[in-house]
Each structure stands twice: as C-alpha cells, then as structure tokens.
Design a protein around this motif. Structure first.
Motif: not given
Length: 221
Positions: A131-141
């Motif tokens: 559901t997230l566009q960037y890997t940094v967003q996935l990592a933060e989640r």
C-alpha cells in the motif's frame, strides 16, 4: 547468568543496531548514490528487521511464551499484504537476487526508492502488493509496528530491569581461565585487574548502558 537470555539479548541488540543504521541510510540516501550502496542498505535493513522479529519469536517459543510476537506484528498491519510483502521482499533480495533499487524518484537531495513490483509469496503464485509507494515508507511503517511489540516483549520478560543479566565475577573469571586463545600472562593480568575493581558496579553500569541503548533503538529513550 542465564546464557539463553544473554545470547538472545546480544543477538537482538545486533539486529536492531544494523537495522537502524540501514534505515537511516535509506531515509537519507543522497542523489548520486551508487547502485551497490543502495542495494546494500535495503539488504541490511530488511534482513535485520526480520532477524529481530525471528530471534524474538524463537526465544519466546523456547521459554514457552504462549503468544507469538510475529503473529502480533502481522495482525498490526491490518487487512493489507504489507507485512507479507516486506518479508517476501526480504526473501527475494537475499535468496533470489532481486534488485531493490531498480527504480525511484528524487528531489534535489534525496533518492526515494520505489517498492519493487513482482514480489510474490513463497509459492510464486500470489503476487503481493504494497500500500506504500516507497521503500522508506514501508521501512518506517515496519519500525512503527515492530518496535512496540518487541519492547513489550522485553518488558514482560524482565529484560529492561537492571540486574537481570549481570555476569557474576566467578563466571567471568572462569571464562577467562577457560579461554584457549588467551595466553597465560594475559589471563594473570585479567585476574589481577578484576581483583582491583568493583566488579559488581562495573557489571551493573554495563548492563544499564545496554538497556538504555536497546530502548533507544526501539524508539523509547
């Protein structure tokens, strides 16, 4: 000292240190970074993220913990594939050589790597979406969900209380004497040094430092 507890804590500390280092590299990845560096940051982040989850889950099973922390983490992602996507992305990077840095966007300073497409489950039949566009967003989640779960586990089992894992002087001296790679003169110096210090105070200070450090790594200073 409980060797099982100490080994688990040491391993978890290493996974979290490595994960956090790699996360910071992903978060601040500058424009112009080498592809190999970007791949390595993602490799280290996702490998150590799941290393931390797995070592905590496995320790819980060894001590007959009824709840499974991995299941707790999975449920916290809600009705999305994001957790399974992240785990299978890790597997694809480690075992199948997928390039996690194949595509991305950039502003004037930082690269934002797109979550790779084509990540599947272990059977290779179900294509997983994120559901997230960037890997940094996935990592933060992932960090936002995993950190409190592991922190709660450590609190429940007394790892964040001082004097829970202090090495005793007798145990330390025996380890020195049994060390096959340590020359006799060094062993004698170590024994003399231990006799001249407040060993219990030193051990307590070291433990307090380690507890503070792992809490900081889990976002709880």
């Amino acid at each position: 000292m409980d060797v099982l507890r100490s080994t688990f804590f040491d391993g978890l500390l290493w996974y979290l240190e490595s994960r956090n280092w790699a996360f910071e590299k992903i978060r601040t990845c500058p424009v112009g970074s080498q592809g190999l560096d970007i791949k390595m940051y993602h490799y280290l982040y996702f490998s150590n993220l799941f290393g931390a989850i797995d070592i905590t889950r496995d320790y819980g099973r060894k001590i007959d913990e009824q709840s499974d922390i991995e299941e707790t983490v999975r449920k916290s992602f809600g009705d999305t594939d994001d957790y399974q996507y992240a785990r299978e992305l890790r597997n694809a990077i480690v075992h199948r050589g997928i390039d996690p840095a194949a595509a991305g966007h950039a502003d004037t300073k930082v690269l934002y790597i797109l979550c790779p497409q084509g990540v599947t489950d272990r059977t290779g039949k179900k294509k997983l979406s994120c559901t997230l566009q960037y890997t940094v967003q996935l990592a933060e989640r992932c960090n936002q969900i995993v950190n409190p779960v592991i922190l709660g586990f450590l609190e429940k089992h007394g790892f964040l209380v001082s004097r829970g894992m202090i090495a005793k002087k007798e145990e330390t001296l025996k380890a020195v004497q049994d060390a096959s790679v340590m020359p006799d003169w060094a062993k004698a110096m170590a024994v003399q040094a231990f006799d001249q210090m407040d060993f219990d105070q030193m051990a307590a200070t070291m433990e307090e430092t380690r507890i503070k450090h792992i809490k900081e790594l889990l976002g709880c200073p």
